[in-house]
Scaffold this motif. Structure first.
Motif, mmCIF file in Angstrom:
data_model
loop_
_atom_site.group_PDB
_atom_site.id
_atom_site.type_symbol
_atom_site.label_atom_id
_atom_site.label_comp_id
_atom_site.label_asym_id
_atom_site.label_seq_id
_atom_site.Cartn_x
_atom_site.Cartn_y
_atom_site.Cartn_z
ATOM 1 N N LEU A 146 15.964 45.768 34.779
ATOM 2 C CA LEU A 146 16.063 44.559 33.946
ATOM 3 C C LEU A 146 14.698 44.339 33.412
ATOM 4 C CD1 LEU A 146 17.943 42.663 36.660
ATOM 5 C CD2 LEU A 146 18.944 43.462 34.294
ATOM 6 N N GLY A 147 13.435 44.936 33.749
ATOM 7 C CA GLY A 147 12.338 44.703 33.384
ATOM 8 C C GLY A 147 11.723 43.271 33.953
ATOM 9 N N THR A 148 12.172 43.016 35.273
ATOM 10 C CA THR A 148 11.710 42.063 35.824
ATOM 11 C C THR A 148 10.625 42.196 36.941
ATOM 12 O OG1 THR A 148 13.541 41.645 37.494
ATOM 13 C CG2 THR A 148 13.613 40.543 35.564
ATOM 14 N N VAL A 149 9.364 41.285 36.812
ATOM 15 C CA VAL A 149 8.439 41.430 38.240
ATOM 16 C C VAL A 149 8.065 39.994 38.578
ATOM 17 C CG1 VAL A 149 6.283 42.284 38.611
ATOM 18 C CG2 VAL A 149 7.460 43.587 36.771
ATOM 19 N N SER A 183 8.366 36.813 35.813
ATOM 20 C CA SER A 183 7.938 37.472 34.658
ATOM 21 C C SER A 183 9.028 38.656 34.394
ATOM 22 C CB SER A 183 6.583 38.309 34.693
ATOM 23 O OG SER A 183 6.478 39.393 35.508
ATOM 24 N N ARG A 184 8.814 38.732 32.916
ATOM 25 C CA ARG A 184 10.027 39.917 32.454
ATOM 26 C C ARG A 184 9.006 40.583 31.286
ATOM 27 N NH1 ARG A 184 16.291 39.169 31.629
ATOM 28 N NH2 ARG A 184 16.754 41.473 31.128
ATOM 29 N N VAL A 185 9.520 41.832 31.222
ATOM 30 C CA VAL A 185 9.189 42.616 30.021
ATOM 31 C C VAL A 185 10.395 42.965 29.059
ATOM 32 C CG1 VAL A 185 7.846 44.803 29.185
ATOM 33 C CG2 VAL A 185 7.452 43.544 31.316
ATOM 34 N N VAL A 186 10.556 42.459 27.868
ATOM 35 C CA VAL A 186 11.505 42.381 27.100
ATOM 36 C C VAL A 186 11.461 43.609 26.167
ATOM 37 C CG1 VAL A 186 13.257 41.125 25.705
ATOM 38 C CG2 VAL A 186 11.987 40.279 27.644
ATOM 39 N N PRO A 187 12.167 44.373 25.719
ATOM 40 C CA PRO A 187 12.187 45.321 24.494
ATOM 41 C C PRO A 187 11.823 44.448 23.354
ATOM 42 C CG PRO A 187 13.872 45.977 25.754
ATOM 43 C CD PRO A 187 13.642 44.852 26.342
ATOM 44 N N ASN A 188 11.065 45.093 22.236
ATOM 45 C CA ASN A 188 10.821 44.295 20.974
ATOM 46 C C ASN A 188 10.515 45.446 20.021
ATOM 47 O OD1 ASN A 188 10.165 42.909 18.806
ATOM 48 N ND2 ASN A 188 8.802 41.752 19.819
ATOM 49 N N GLY A 189 11.643 45.993 19.570
ATOM 50 C CA GLY A 189 11.348 47.225 18.538
ATOM 51 C C GLY A 189 10.539 48.251 19.350
ATOM 52 N N ARG A 236 7.527 49.627 26.804
ATOM 53 C CA ARG A 236 7.981 48.681 27.837
ATOM 54 C C ARG A 236 7.800 49.133 29.201
ATOM 55 N NH1 ARG A 236 13.344 48.361 30.517
ATOM 56 N NH2 ARG A 236 13.537 46.332 31.380
ATOM 57 N N GLU A 237 7.837 50.498 29.426
ATOM 58 C CA GLU A 237 7.514 51.063 30.670
ATOM 59 C C GLU A 237 6.041 51.169 30.996
ATOM 60 O OE1 GLU A 237 9.199 52.554 28.230
ATOM 61 O OE2 GLU A 237 11.105 52.186 29.243
ATOM 62 N N ALA A 238 5.251 51.078 29.989
ATOM 63 C CA ALA A 238 3.907 51.058 30.468
ATOM 64 C C ALA A 238 3.521 49.592 30.796
ATOM 65 C CB ALA A 238 2.959 51.325 28.860
ATOM 66 N N VAL A 239 4.059 48.769 30.176
ATOM 67 C CA VAL A 239 3.823 47.254 30.645
ATOM 68 C C VAL A 239 4.316 47.083 32.077
ATOM 69 C CG1 VAL A 239 4.120 44.718 30.173
ATOM 70 C CG2 VAL A 239 3.330 46.539 28.392
ATOM 71 N N LEU A 240 5.333 47.602 32.254
ATOM 72 C CA LEU A 240 5.995 47.645 33.674
ATOM 73 C C LEU A 240 5.161 48.145 34.625
ATOM 74 C CD1 LEU A 240 9.926 47.802 33.107
ATOM 75 C CD2 LEU A 240 8.700 45.959 34.280
ATOM 76 N N ASP A 241 4.735 49.321 34.505
ATOM 77 C CA ASP A 241 3.681 50.219 35.292
ATOM 78 C C ASP A 241 2.456 49.300 35.666
ATOM 79 O OD1 ASP A 241 5.163 52.373 35.207
ATOM 80 O OD2 ASP A 241 4.318 53.412 33.682
ATOM 81 N N LEU A 242 2.005 48.569 34.648
ATOM 82 C CA LEU A 242 0.937 47.972 34.904
ATOM 83 C C LEU A 242 1.007 46.571 35.693
ATOM 84 C CD1 LEU A 242 -2.270 47.310 34.562
ATOM 85 C CD2 LEU A 242 -1.773 45.879 32.426
#
Length: 138
Positions: free
Chosen positions: A65-68, A85-91, A15-21
């Motif tokens: 919250l994972g929101t951008v 947008s939101r990055v949501v944990p998934n496994g 999730r952090e990698a996607v948020l970083d980008l």
């Protein structure tokens, strides 16, 4: 009330990698090339060169919250207009979800065109993150 459109993609990356980008405006041309040709900072906002001219964006990030949110800076604080947008944990990976609102009467062809652009952008985010290519653009 405006019409909304939401698209998402599952990404086999932290999730952090996607948020970083997606939270780094300087990376827009790497993954949102249908929108951003170039980006530069201007105070608290970002000036984005697009094929239709310059757009002033305010990027609001909440990593917990994972929101951008990509907000039209000129509309703030009266109203929030833009893409959410939101990055949501998934496994062991995550899902990246993007919602956009359209004004009443927006032609279906325009919505379909924008959906196609966002679909490509989501695929690009996945490819960059799954390859580990999340570093900021130079």
């Amino acid at each position: 009330m405006h019409r909304s459109d939401t698209q998402s993609i599952s990404i086999d990356a932290p999730r952090e990698a996607v948020l970083d980008l997606v939270s780094d405006p300087t990376a827009f041309p790497r993954w949102a090339s249908g929108f951003a040709l170039a980006v530069r900072v201007d105070g608290p906002d970002w000036l984005v060169d697009t094929s239709e001219g310059e757009v002033r964006l305010h990027v609001r990030v909440d990593r917990e919250l994972g929101t951008v949110d990509f907000l039209a800076a000129d509309a703030l604080p009266r109203r929030e207009a833009g893409v959410f947008s939101r990055v949501v944990p998934n496994g062991r990976g995550c899902d990246y979800v993007i919602t956009r609102f359209y004004a009443d009467g927006t032609p279906e062809t325009e919505i379909a065109d924008q959906r196609a652009v966002v679909a490509v952008e989501l695929q690009t985010v996945r490819a960059l993150c799954e390859r580990g290519s999340v570093r900021a653009a130079a």
